[in-house]
Design a protein around this motif. Structure first.
Motif, PDB file in Angstrom:
ATOM      1  N   TRP A 129      34.084  24.451  48.736  1.00 31.25           N
ATOM      2  CA  TRP A 129      34.830  25.620  48.261  1.00 31.25           C
ATOM      3  C   TRP A 129      36.052  25.929  49.114  1.00 31.25           C
ATOM      4  N   SER A 134      37.929  25.324  43.553  1.00 29.42           N
ATOM      5  CA  SER A 134      37.343  26.654  43.431  1.00 29.42           C
ATOM      6  C   SER A 134      35.850  26.525  43.178  1.00 29.42           C
ATOM      7  N   PRO A 135      35.068  27.517  43.598  1.00 28.49           N
ATOM      8  CA  PRO A 135      33.629  27.445  43.374  1.00 28.49           C
ATOM      9  C   PRO A 135      33.270  27.243  41.906  1.00 28.49           C
ATOM     10  N   ASN A 333      30.536  33.891  40.611  1.00 28.26           N
ATOM     11  CA  ASN A 333      31.773  34.664  40.675  1.00 28.26           C
ATOM     12  C   ASN A 333      31.576  35.997  41.368  1.00 28.26           C
ATOM     13  N   ARG A 334      30.380  36.531  41.270  1.00 27.68           N
ATOM     14  CA  ARG A 334      30.129  37.802  41.933  1.00 27.68           C
ATOM     15  C   ARG A 334      30.076  37.629  43.432  1.00 27.68           C
ATOM     16  N   ARG A 335      29.579  36.474  43.834  1.00 29.94           N
ATOM     17  CA  ARG A 335      29.347  36.294  45.250  1.00 29.94           C
ATOM     18  C   ARG A 335      30.619  35.926  46.008  1.00 29.94           C
ATOM     19  N   VAL A 336      31.395  35.017  45.449  1.00 25.12           N
ATOM     20  CA  VAL A 336      32.568  34.553  46.185  1.00 25.12           C
ATOM     21  C   VAL A 336      33.799  35.297  45.707  1.00 25.12           C
ATOM     22  N   ALA A 337      34.845  35.198  46.532  1.00 23.81           N
ATOM     23  CA  ALA A 337      36.103  35.829  46.170  1.00 23.81           C
ATOM     24  C   ALA A 337      36.704  35.065  45.006  1.00 23.81           C
ATOM     25  N   THR A 338      37.165  35.812  44.008  1.00 22.90           N
ATOM     26  CA  THR A 338      37.825  35.168  42.887  1.00 22.90           C
ATOM     27  C   THR A 338      39.268  35.631  42.840  1.00 22.90           C
ATOM     28  N   ALA A 339      40.020  34.996  42.005  1.00 20.15           N
ATOM     29  CA  ALA A 339      41.463  35.239  41.974  1.00 20.15           C
ATOM     30  C   ALA A 339      41.787  36.707  41.734  1.00 20.15           C
ATOM     31  N   ALA A 341      39.937  39.314  42.630  1.00 19.73           N
ATOM     32  CA  ALA A 341      39.122  40.217  43.439  1.00 19.73           C
ATOM     33  C   ALA A 341      39.916  41.345  44.069  1.00 19.73           C
ATOM     34  N   ALA A 342      41.138  41.050  44.526  1.00 20.36           N
ATOM     35  CA  ALA A 342      41.880  42.047  45.284  1.00 20.36           C
ATOM     36  C   ALA A 342      42.336  43.208  44.423  1.00 20.36           C
ATOM     37  N   VAL A 345      40.331  46.882  43.958  1.00 24.67           N
ATOM     38  CA  VAL A 345      40.009  47.826  45.013  1.00 24.67           C
ATOM     39  C   VAL A 345      40.580  49.202  44.702  1.00 24.67           C
TER      40      VAL A 345
END
Lengths: 358, 134, 314
Positions: A129, A134-135, A333-339, A341-342, A345
């Motif tokens: 990853w 990507s994951p 997708n919940r666990r790792v940062a995805t495109a 994610a930011a 917030v």
């Protein structure tokens, strides 16, 4: 292989790279990392195929010769086939049926649970990853490559098994609806294999460790298989006949239920009254009158329902597989940062208490 | 080509050490005008110091007019320090002769160093203080 | 993209991470920024949250709150531009060294520098032939020592030719010679390509002189951030008669009767009867770690303010 479990949930921005051509490096890496597993799969395929070809040709001939010899010796023995070659033939057929029915499924559970679980356990998934992969693409490749190999292998095994089984039916006294044979003779085996892969992958992601994932995935698939066997007859419309026909179902039908209708009109299932009235229509009428019955009925699947039942079950199992795949991608997708994610917030989080500046 | 030796416990700032060692090399004629200084990469690979430290030292040398950076080529020596190399050779042979004489009189290494330093301090007192030690 | 954003390798705003199975947060309200091109030492005791911060930057886990911007974008978008080496140096055990490098090439098809990877794995071609530590391409990963595996993991990182290297305790398994060599190689990479390097460690000594940026973590947040020289310059170690320290920020003070020893951030001129000295980096870090209540300190370029954030978003 209409519903290969490739990722249904990747964002559009990643779509271009999901084609196998764009993921050549990733496909190479999956094959290279699991080279041993690939060889074992190919060896097993070769061994089982060879066994079935033997049983189809020389094995059948030798067993038939045994039986002919027996029938010449004694008419009674003719109904209890045995003999050195017959024994070998019978074992070969029984074993290949078991293997074709359940091996792809076991291999798939193992590929899904152990391989993904182990990669998470040892951290080599994280290694992938943080390369340029990507994951989601990683998981897609981890599912697609084994899915293709399992599909290809099963696509060889099932026709061979059908060839062997259909050829030996008269010797085997086997029924088309026997659980193992039903699996091994149609697309259902492939569907369970793909489902095993998806459930295995989901368990691997969920537990992050190889052995527990393998155990859980195996248990889950046993349950799914059990449910499948249990509910198989209801997956396609059954045929119901009444009167004398109910007593004379075709030889190779899967008899499901038989019952009576009383003169008051009540329908009673699982009732074998008057089934011994086989002498004729008059005999049956007499029996019914005596018991206060207006009719008898039987529900069954004729042999012609083999393919409808196969396809219905295949569809349902593939739907379960698709759900497991979706769940796996959502989980990842919940666990790792995805495109994206930011962007999610809340603004109030951005007020930061920082120390004094020098 | 010079090789820098960084002493972390000396208390002297790392970039100052590089500046001094470069000047020393210029004085001794190890580096001559037109010579290339090692690239920042070469220096940091050998010494494990921060690249910016090397660049800071080179900027300092450039500011003093000793070296010039040529874009994409590297940093080159512009002028040497001290006397011209020809005179240098002559001086060196005289010093060698003097040392031979001193050895002939039975002086040990420490005696010679002490003698040399006392005359050196008398004739050319240390410039700013930091030059003396390193 | 604004200029402000381009020059920042890492920026965190109110970053927090809490694991489901643990009670307290591992990171809370972390805000800092790391300018591009720096060699950053991420130091702190074990369990301070260093690995979590690096995992967040590498996009392997999601923050529970706040944002972390990597190379001006999200970790996921920046994936091809940074390299990450995890503390455990995970590598497929069944592969050979050569196959592992091939794996790196296959998974980074767009930007793979084979020469850079092989230089780290097999060592520069020294005239003497075989050198200690250089790896045999045909040996299996599972047969390698910890230090050798570190070498392979780093070779993958170098081969990616990243703009940012996130290295979690890369030195731990290495002998002193290999440490020095690795640090030299990292710094050489930075010198030539302007690579930003973040190295976590709980031993500051090995990075002193190499790093030009420091992030001290403790208790799940960044305690000190910035150029080590500036941070040191902001502190004074003093010894003298016990006296009121109002007006100065006291990081640590020890009172032995009438004698006072303290590490402070002077808020004005100091009386003459106090002896002052410049602290060493180690003294500075230890004083902060011993005193969790000492206020955090960031040099200007390191502060992640809302204003910066607005600029970055503009």
């Amino acid at each position: 292989m209409t519903t290969l479990p490739t990722s249904p949930l990747t964002s559009p921005r990643e779509d271009h790279s999901l084609s196998l051509r764009g993921s050549r490096g990733l496909v190479w890496s999956v094959l290279r990392l699991h080279r041993a597993a690939l060889w074992i799969w190919l060896l097993l395929l070769a061994a089982v195929s060879a066994t079935m070809l033997w049983a189809y040709g020389p094995g059948f001939d030798a067993a038939a010769a045994d039986l002919r010899q027996q029938c010449r010796d004694s008419v009674v023995a003719c109904h209890f086939p045995s003999g050195p070659w017959y024994g070998k033939y019978d074992t070969a057929v029984a074993l290949s049926t078991l293997v074709v029915a359940y091996l792809p499924f076991l291999v798939a559970v193992w590929a899904g649970a152990a391989l993904i679980g182990r990669e998470l356990e040892t951290g080599t998934a994280h290694l992938a990853w943080t390369q340029s992969v990507s994951p989601a693409r990683w998981l897609a490749a981890k599912l697609a490559v084994p899915a293709l190999l399992i599909t290809a292998g099963t696509a060889v095994l099932i026709p061979l098994h059908r060839l062997m089984w259909n050829g030996g039916e008269e010797l085997l006294w086997a029924d088309w609806y026997d659980q193992d044979a039903f699996h091994a003779n149609g697309t259902v085996a492939l569907a369970y294999a793909l489902c095993g892969l998806a459930v295995g992958a989901l368990a691997g992601l969920l537990l992050g460790r190889a052995l527990p994932a393998l155990g859980v995935a195996f248990a889950a698939m046993l349950a799914i298989t059990y449910l499948g066997n249990d509910y198989r007859p209801s997956m396609w419309r059954t045929v119901t006949v009444t009167g004398a026909k109910a007593l004379n179902l075709p030889d190779d039908s899967l008899r499901l239920d038989q019952g009576v209708i009383t003169t008051e009109g009540t329908r009673i299932g699982n009732n074998l009254a008057c089934t011994d009235a086989l002498d004729g229509a008059a005999d049956l009428r007499r029996c019914m009158a005596r018991g206060g019955l207006s009719d008898i009925w039987a529900t069954y699947h004729p042999r012609s329902h083999f393919w409808p039942l196969q396809l219905a079950e295949t569809g349902i199992v593939l739907a379960v597989a698709a759900l497991a795949v979706i769940a796996a991608f959502v989980l990842l997708n919940r666990r790792v940062a995805t495109a994206s994610a930011a962007a999610s917030v809340p603004p109030d989080r951005r007020t930061a208490a920082v120390g004094a500046a020098v | 080509m010079v090789e820098y030796r960084i002493d972390r416990r000396s208390g002297v700032a790392t970039y100052v050490q590089i500046v001094h060692q470069t000047k020393q090399a210029l004085r001794l004629g190890v580096l001559e005008p037109g010579d290339k200084l090692p690239t920042a990469r070469e220096v940091v690979e050998a010494t494990a110091i921060n690249p910016n430290t090397v660049l800071k030292a080179y900027r300092e040398l450039e500011r003093e007019g000793l070296v010039e950076a040529r874009r994409g080529l590297g940093t080159f020596v512009r002028r040497s320090l001290g006397a011209a190399p020809a005179d240098h050779t002559a001086l060196r042979s005289k010093l060698t002769a003097w040392l031979d004489e001193a050895r002939g009189e039975g002086l040990e290494r420490e005696d010679i160093t002490a003698l040399f330093n006392s005359v050196l301090d008398e004739k050319c007192p240390a410039e700013k203080g930091h030059e003396g030690e390193r | 993209m604004s200029r402000d954003e381009e020059g920042i390798a890492l920026a965190a705003v109110g970053l927090g991470k809490r694991y489901r199975r643990r009670r307290g947060p591992v990171l809370r309200n972390c805000s800092f920024r790391l300018p591009a091109g720096r060699i950053c030492a991420l130091v702190g005791p074990n369990g301070a949250g260093k690995s979590t911060l690096l995992s967040l930057a590498a996009g392997l886990i999601r923050p529970t709150e706040g944002t972390l911007t990597v190379l001006g974008t999200t970790p996921a978008e920046a994936r091809t531009r940074f390299a990450y080496v995890a503390q455990s140096k995970p590598l497929p055990p069944q592969l050979t060294v050569a196959a592992t490098l091939r794996l790196g090439a296959e998974l980074n098809r767009a930007r793979w520098d084979r020469a850079a990877a092989e230089r780290i794995a097999y060592g520069p071609l020294a005239p003497g032939g075989d050198r200690d530590g250089a790896l045999d391409p045909t040996s299996k990963i599972r047969s390698l020592s910890g230090g050798q595996r570190t070498r392979v993991a780093l070779a993958l990182a170098f081969g990616k030719r990243p703009e940012l290297m996130l290295l979690d305790e890369p030195m731990a398994d290495l002998d002193p010679l290999a440490r020095r060599e690795l640090l030299g190689a990292l710094l050489g990479e930075a010198a030539e390509h302007g690579t930003t390097i973040v190295i976590s460690s709980h031993v500051i000594a090995e990075l002193e002189g190499a790093c030009d940026h420091l992030l001290l973590m403790g208790g799940g947040r960044i305690r000190l951030g910035g150029d080590p020289e500036q941070l040191l310059a902001a502190h004074t170690l003093l010894t003298g008669p016990a006296r009121d320290l109002t007006g100065h920020t006291v990081v640590e003070s020890r009172d032995a009767g009438r004698q006072l020893t303290a590490l402070i951030r002077p808020g004005g001129p100091l009386p003459d009867d106090w002896q002052t000295a410049a602290p060493s980096l180690e003294e500075l870090l230890l004083a902060h770690l011993r005193n969790p209540d000492a206020p955090d300190l960031f040099t200007e370029e390191t502060v992640e303010t809302d204003e910066n954030e607005e600029n970055a978003r503009a």
